[in-house]
Design an enzyme around this catalytic site. Structure first.
Site, PDB file in Angstrom:
ATOM      1  N   SER A   1     -21.828 -13.048 -27.969  1.00 50.40           N
ATOM      2  CA  SER A   1     -22.571 -13.442 -29.163  1.00 50.40           C
ATOM      3  C   SER A   1     -23.729 -12.508 -29.496  1.00 50.40           C
ATOM      4  CB  SER A   1     -23.074 -14.879 -29.007  1.00 50.40           C
ATOM      5  OG  SER A   1     -23.799 -15.035 -27.805  1.00 50.40           O
TER       6      SER A   1
ATOM      7  N   LYS B   1     -19.631 -22.106 -37.279  1.00 50.21           N
ATOM      8  CA  LYS B   1     -19.877 -20.717 -37.691  1.00 50.21           C
ATOM      9  C   LYS B   1     -18.905 -20.363 -38.818  1.00 50.21           C
ATOM     10  CE  LYS B   1     -22.261 -19.627 -33.509  1.00 50.21           C
ATOM     11  NZ  LYS B   1     -22.115 -19.595 -32.054  1.00 50.21           N
TER      12      LYS B   1
ATOM     13  N   HIS C   1     -17.553 -17.206 -31.564  1.00 51.89           N
ATOM     14  CA  HIS C   1     -17.667 -16.102 -32.533  1.00 51.89           C
ATOM     15  C   HIS C   1     -16.324 -15.440 -32.836  1.00 51.89           C
ATOM     16  CE1 HIS C   1     -21.941 -15.869 -33.383  1.00 51.89           C
ATOM     17  NE2 HIS C   1     -22.154 -16.179 -32.114  1.00 51.89           N
TER      18      HIS C   1
HETATM   19  C1  LIG Z   1     -22.875 -20.599 -31.228  1.00 51.34           C
HETATM   20  C2  LIG Z   1     -22.176 -20.665 -29.920  1.00 51.34           C
HETATM   21  C3  LIG Z   1     -21.880 -21.890 -29.328  1.00 51.34           C
HETATM   22  C4  LIG Z   1     -22.381 -23.182 -29.903  1.00 51.34           C
HETATM   23  O1  LIG Z   1     -21.664 -23.566 -31.025  1.00 51.34           O
HETATM   24  P1  LIG Z   1     -22.318 -24.636 -32.016  1.00 51.34           P
HETATM   25  O2  LIG Z   1     -21.152 -25.235 -32.712  1.00 51.34           O
HETATM   26  O3  LIG Z   1     -23.247 -23.899 -32.904  1.00 51.34           O
HETATM   27  O4  LIG Z   1     -23.023 -25.634 -31.144  1.00 51.34           O
HETATM   28  C5  LIG Z   1     -21.163 -21.907 -28.160  1.00 51.34           C
HETATM   29  N1  LIG Z   1     -20.752 -20.759 -27.578  1.00 51.34           N
HETATM   30  C6  LIG Z   1     -21.012 -19.556 -28.115  1.00 51.34           C
HETATM   31  C7  LIG Z   1     -20.509 -18.321 -27.455  1.00 51.34           C
HETATM   32  C8  LIG Z   1     -21.741 -19.465 -29.302  1.00 51.34           C
HETATM   33  O5  LIG Z   1     -22.019 -18.281 -29.835  1.00 51.34           O
END
Ligand SMILES: *Cc1c(COP(=O)(O)O)cnc(C)c1O
Length: 399
Positions: free
Chosen positions: A187, A246, A215
């Protein structure tokens, strides 16, 4: 109010300010998009995870509005206590088809999907083997489990180091289950996990694999189905985590895998058991987002065209994008103070691009993390690049 606590809080925050590690969130005054207004200023937004522009897509918005008419705004209960509506069930079936797996269980976020799933599948007879750059929500999920996982005990391998992973696996023979866990797309660096090598090593040493595709969801693989699809590893990755927050543009997370996995998480996934279901309008909006992803290739094409254009522009101008392979494009700075000055100067130039500093990344590896999306125009990206170039000149001149 307890003075001891209040003093402690104030001092802690001041210490972060002193180290250039203090965060001040800006307030968005328009819907998510390539150009937005934040804190009263029009800017190009280079820090959103709205990869496909679905957060404000007309079809997705309409589905949410229709669902409010049909279902109201809240599920009213935890999933197993009567909070599971038809629209939740439909979302999970759609996701299972999309991911080409037997079953999917939705959670209210990717974060809670990690903290629900990881401890549920592990006991104190097991070990977790992790990449050192795994996301905070993986780390927290692992910490909630009774398994062995500590770096000090040798269960964390250097980033993407397959010799390091194999060394861990060689030493892990005495455990009942061995779990390898990795981000699919990292990320903060935007590089892709070597999943085919990880899966091959897992198979060689009788381990199982969990990949966090937060991601990669909507970004890699068929219609954005993630890294398992991207590398054609169907049936060889035991647990896939996806986010709905996302690229899918709304909020939520899910675990995709076998029917027995879903059955077990319904029994033992604590956020599923003890936290209220996603609002029905969220589930309906997500079904509409999947409709767009499965039927309209344009957003994903635009995402990747913009990604190639943006990386090309930055590299040509001499910026270090740190080996990123996906839309996540870090621009290396190094020093925390310098990164924060760069962020502020970019803001002055009309670009919102957040600096990422310790503890999110290692000390001395501060960066500006940029994310092009389908919502950006060529003009947005050109404006952003000009700002980066001007800021570099300005800050270098002031040294
Ligand atoms: C953003 C993210 C999460 C969390 O996801 P949300 O739906 O925003 O809680 C989990 N793992 C990774 C690698 C992320 O980048």
């Amino acid at each position: 109010m307890n003075p001891g606590l209040q003093d402690w809080l104030t001092n802690q925050s001041q210490a972060l300010r002193d180290q250039n590690l203090y965060k001040v969130p800006k307030i968005l005054e328009t819907p998510a998009g390539g150009r937005v207004r934040m804190d009263g200023k029009e800017v190009v937004n280079m820090s959103s995870n709205n990869y496909l522009g679905l957060a404000n897509h007309p079809q997705v918005r309409q589905a949410a509005l229709d669902a409010i008419e049909k279902w109201g705004v809240g599920a009213g209960a935890v999933r197993w206590i009567g909070g599971t509506m038809k629209v939740h069930d439909e979302l999970e079936q759609r996701l299972a088809r999309f991911k080409n797996v037997e079953a999917v269980l939705a959670f209210t976020s990717g974060f809670t999907a990690n903290s629900g799933c990881i401890p549920a599948v592990l006991t104190d007879k097991d070990v977790v083997i992790s990449d050192e750059l795994n996301h905070a929500s993986i780390i927290d999920g692992v910490r909630l489990s009774p398994a062995s996982y500590r770096k000090s005990e040798g269960w964390v391998y250097a980033h993407k180091d397959m010799d390091g992973l194999e060394d861990c696996l060689r030493r892990a023979g005495g455990f009942e289950k061995r779990m390898i866990i990795t981000d699919g797309v990292f990320s903060m660096d935007g590089d892709i996990a070597p999943l085919p090598d990880i899966v091959a090593l897992a198979e060689k040493y009788g381990a199982f694999v969990m990949v966090d595709d937060a991601h990669a969801s909507g970004v890699l693989g068929k219609n954005g189905a993630g890294t398992t699809s991207h590398f054609d590893l169907y049936g060889r990755v035991d647990i896939q985590l996806g986010t709905l927050s996302k690229a899918l543009g709304v909020v939520g997370g899910y675990i995709a895998g076998s029917a027995p996995l879903k059955d077990w998480l319904v029994q033992r996934g604590r956020p599923y058991l003890f936290s209220t279901a996603l609002p029905p309008m969220v589930a309906a909006a997500l079904i509409a987002a999947l409709d767009v992803m499965e039927n309209d290739p344009k957003p994903m094409q635009r995402l990747w065209e913009n990604t190639a254009a943006w990386k090309g522009m930055l590299q040509e101008a001499g910026f270090d994008t740190m080996g990123s392979e996906t839309p996540i494009t870090p621009v290396y700075v190094g020093d925390e103070g310098e990164a924060q000055r760069t962020e502020r100067a970019l803001w002055d130039e009309g670009v919102y691009a957040l600096s990422i500093v310790f503890p999110t990344v290692a000390r001395g590896k501060a960066r500006i993390r940029t994310m092009p999306s389908a919502a950006h125009t060529q003009a947005d990206l050109e404006a952003a690049l000009e700002a980066f170039v001007r800021v570099r000149e300005r800050l270098m001149g002031s040294r």
